[in-house]
Design a protein around this motif. Structure first.
Motif, mmCIF file in Angstrom:
data_model
loop_
_atom_site.group_PDB
_atom_site.id
_atom_site.type_symbol
_atom_site.label_atom_id
_atom_site.label_comp_id
_atom_site.label_asym_id
_atom_site.label_seq_id
_atom_site.Cartn_x
_atom_site.Cartn_y
_atom_site.Cartn_z
ATOM 1 N N MET A 1 0.854 -1.210 0.000
ATOM 2 C CA MET A 1 0.000 0.000 0.000
ATOM 3 C C MET A 1 0.880 1.247 0.000
ATOM 4 O O MET A 1 1.830 1.340 0.782
ATOM 5 C CB MET A 1 -0.895 -0.034 1.259
ATOM 6 C CG MET A 1 -1.883 1.110 1.355
ATOM 7 S SD MET A 1 -3.248 0.923 0.197
ATOM 8 C CE MET A 1 -4.216 2.360 0.550
ATOM 9 N N ILE A 2 0.551 2.149 -0.869
ATOM 10 C CA ILE A 2 1.341 3.381 -0.979
ATOM 11 C C ILE A 2 1.061 4.304 0.220
ATOM 12 O O ILE A 2 -0.067 4.363 0.719
ATOM 13 C CB ILE A 2 1.032 4.085 -2.324
ATOM 14 C CG1 ILE A 2 2.016 5.228 -2.598
ATOM 15 C CG2 ILE A 2 -0.407 4.560 -2.380
ATOM 16 C CD1 ILE A 2 1.985 5.726 -4.027
ATOM 17 N N LYS A 3 2.098 4.984 0.701
ATOM 18 C CA LYS A 3 1.936 5.835 1.887
ATOM 19 C C LYS A 3 1.250 7.152 1.533
ATOM 20 O O LYS A 3 1.394 7.671 0.423
ATOM 21 C CB LYS A 3 3.306 6.120 2.498
ATOM 22 C CG LYS A 3 3.910 4.898 3.148
ATOM 23 C CD LYS A 3 5.185 5.243 3.893
ATOM 24 C CE LYS A 3 5.714 3.983 4.564
ATOM 25 N NZ LYS A 3 7.138 4.080 4.872
ATOM 26 N N ASN A 4 0.538 7.692 2.533
ATOM 27 C CA ASN A 4 -0.198 8.947 2.319
ATOM 28 C C ASN A 4 0.713 10.099 1.920
ATOM 29 O O ASN A 4 0.336 10.945 1.098
ATOM 30 C CB ASN A 4 -0.965 9.337 3.592
ATOM 31 C CG ASN A 4 -2.178 8.441 3.780
ATOM 32 O OD1 ASN A 4 -2.641 7.804 2.831
ATOM 33 N ND2 ASN A 4 -2.679 8.383 5.008
ATOM 34 N N SER A 5 1.891 10.147 2.508
ATOM 35 C CA SER A 5 2.823 11.245 2.189
ATOM 36 C C SER A 5 3.196 11.215 0.707
ATOM 37 O O SER A 5 3.308 12.252 0.049
ATOM 38 C CB SER A 5 4.088 11.123 3.043
ATOM 39 O OG SER A 5 4.689 9.861 2.827
ATOM 40 N N MET A 6 3.348 9.986 0.175
ATOM 41 C CA MET A 6 3.702 9.834 -1.245
ATOM 42 C C MET A 6 2.518 10.208 -2.128
ATOM 43 O O MET A 6 2.676 10.884 -3.146
ATOM 44 C CB MET A 6 4.132 8.378 -1.482
ATOM 45 C CG MET A 6 4.966 8.140 -2.718
ATOM 46 S SD MET A 6 6.660 8.757 -2.607
ATOM 47 C CE MET A 6 6.655 10.002 -3.884
ATOM 48 N N VAL A 7 1.324 9.775 -1.719
ATOM 49 C CA VAL A 7 0.117 10.099 -2.500
ATOM 50 C C VAL A 7 -0.070 11.611 -2.563
ATOM 51 O O VAL A 7 -0.347 12.175 -3.631
ATOM 52 C CB VAL A 7 -1.141 9.432 -1.893
ATOM 53 C CG1 VAL A 7 -2.409 9.947 -2.560
ATOM 54 C CG2 VAL A 7 -1.062 7.926 -2.026
ATOM 55 N N LYS A 8 0.140 12.279 -1.428
ATOM 56 C CA LYS A 8 -0.041 13.740 -1.404
ATOM 57 C C LYS A 8 0.956 14.409 -2.355
ATOM 58 O O LYS A 8 0.603 15.310 -3.122
ATOM 59 C CB LYS A 8 0.126 14.273 0.023
ATOM 60 C CG LYS A 8 -0.215 15.751 0.065
ATOM 61 C CD LYS A 8 0.154 16.472 1.319
ATOM 62 C CE LYS A 8 -0.131 17.981 1.197
ATOM 63 N NZ LYS A 8 0.361 18.607 -0.028
ATOM 64 N N ALA A 9 2.197 13.964 -2.311
ATOM 65 C CA ALA A 9 3.222 14.570 -3.165
ATOM 66 C C ALA A 9 2.922 14.306 -4.651
ATOM 67 O O ALA A 9 3.121 15.178 -5.501
ATOM 68 C CB ALA A 9 4.598 14.015 -2.785
ATOM 69 N N LEU A 10 2.415 13.118 -4.953
ATOM 70 C CA LEU A 10 2.083 12.795 -6.354
ATOM 71 C C LEU A 10 0.868 13.602 -6.815
ATOM 72 O O LEU A 10 0.806 14.047 -7.965
ATOM 73 C CB LEU A 10 1.837 11.295 -6.512
ATOM 74 C CG LEU A 10 3.073 10.402 -6.303
ATOM 75 C CD1 LEU A 10 2.677 8.933 -6.287
ATOM 76 C CD2 LEU A 10 4.135 10.648 -7.368
ATOM 77 N N ASN A 11 -0.087 13.809 -5.902
ATOM 78 C CA ASN A 11 -1.239 14.662 -6.230
ATOM 79 C C ASN A 11 -0.780 16.096 -6.505
ATOM 80 O O ASN A 11 -1.279 16.751 -7.433
ATOM 81 C CB ASN A 11 -2.259 14.651 -5.094
ATOM 82 C CG ASN A 11 -3.280 13.531 -5.249
ATOM 83 O OD1 ASN A 11 -3.725 13.241 -6.358
ATOM 84 N ND2 ASN A 11 -3.649 12.894 -4.155
ATOM 85 N N ASP A 12 0.168 16.575 -5.708
ATOM 86 C CA ASP A 12 0.709 17.922 -5.951
ATOM 87 C C ASP A 12 1.351 17.991 -7.337
ATOM 88 O O ASP A 12 1.274 19.006 -8.025
ATOM 89 C CB ASP A 12 1.753 18.291 -4.888
ATOM 90 C CG ASP A 12 1.119 18.564 -3.525
ATOM 91 O OD1 ASP A 12 -0.121 18.725 -3.469
ATOM 92 O OD2 ASP A 12 1.863 18.596 -2.529
ATOM 93 N N GLN A 13 1.980 16.885 -7.731
ATOM 94 C CA GLN A 13 2.634 16.876 -9.041
ATOM 95 C C GLN A 13 1.613 16.882 -10.185
ATOM 96 O O GLN A 13 1.867 17.462 -11.243
ATOM 97 C CB GLN A 13 3.593 15.676 -9.161
ATOM 98 C CG GLN A 13 4.503 15.744 -10.384
ATOM 99 C CD GLN A 13 5.404 16.981 -10.393
ATOM 100 O OE1 GLN A 13 5.772 17.497 -9.339
ATOM 101 N NE2 GLN A 13 5.746 17.474 -11.569
ATOM 102 N N ILE A 14 0.452 16.271 -9.958
ATOM 103 C CA ILE A 14 -0.618 16.368 -10.968
ATOM 104 C C ILE A 14 -0.928 17.841 -11.198
ATOM 105 O O ILE A 14 -1.049 18.309 -12.331
ATOM 106 C CB ILE A 14 -1.896 15.614 -10.524
ATOM 107 C CG1 ILE A 14 -1.659 14.110 -10.546
ATOM 108 C CG2 ILE A 14 -3.087 15.983 -11.429
ATOM 109 C CD1 ILE A 14 -2.885 13.286 -10.122
ATOM 110 N N ASN A 15 -1.014 18.603 -10.103
ATOM 111 C CA ASN A 15 -1.315 20.022 -10.237
ATOM 112 C C ASN A 15 -0.190 20.755 -10.987
ATOM 113 O O ASN A 15 -0.452 21.616 -11.827
ATOM 114 C CB ASN A 15 -1.541 20.647 -8.853
ATOM 115 C CG ASN A 15 -2.058 22.061 -8.972
ATOM 116 O OD1 ASN A 15 -1.272 23.008 -9.029
ATOM 117 N ND2 ASN A 15 -3.369 22.222 -9.052
#
Ligand code: FEO
Length: 170
Positions: A1-15
């Protein structure tokens, strides 16, 4: 399972990627207003590439069981004083995106997230090309100057660019 910190950073990169697309569309709009359809074409293709990058992050987050969260896209600059400064801005922006990717790699290493490190390698390589192609145009424009004939030639050259999405991501 991917960590929340990584998901948040990847979401920021989508932006970041969506903003990049918006930025290049703003540049395309100025080129269109100047009746430089070739320059505008290059920027439109660049904008399409950025959407592709954003969707690559979108797909990856979903594949890893993370939650994609979209945030507001900032308004891009509307005008640039010259085509040379516009392409210098492209180059500067791509250097910024490279730094964002490097920070994502740093985080993936820190989190011992080997899958994300692996996925990010595609972007590390892509950024080498992104910086290089923008810099090549800046250098060429500095060489040819603002002469009308030279601009016409460049407009024709940049008008040949087409969007070629990779057939299947690694
Ligand atoms: Fe998505 Fe131009 O970097």
């Amino acid at each position: 399972m991917i960590k929340n910190s990584m998901v948040k950073a990847l979401n920021d990169q989508i932006n970041e990627e969506m903003f990049s697309s918006y930025l290049y569309l703003a540049m395309a709009a100025q080129c269109e207003a100047m009746s430089l359809s070739g320059f505008a074409n290059w920027m439109r293709v660049q904008a399409q590439e950025e959407l592709f990058h954003a969707m690559k992050f979108f797909g990856y987050i979903a594949e890893r069981g993370g939650r994609v969260e979209l945030s507001a896209i900032a308004q891009p600059q509307k005008e640039w004083p010259s085509l040379t400064t516009m392409f210098e801005a492209v180059y500067t922006h791509e250097c910024h995106i490279s730094e964002c990717i490097n920070q994502l790699v740093d985080l993936a290493i820190q989190e011992r997230d080997y899958a994300t490190q692996n996925m990010l390698q595609w972007f590390v390589q892509e950024q080498v090309e992104e910086e290089s192609s923008a810099d090549a145009i800046v250098q060429k424009m500095k060489l040819v100057g603002d002469a009308q004939g030279a601009m016409f030639m460049m407009d024709r050259e940049l008008g040949t660019r087409v969007f070629n999405p990779p057939a299947k991501e690694e």
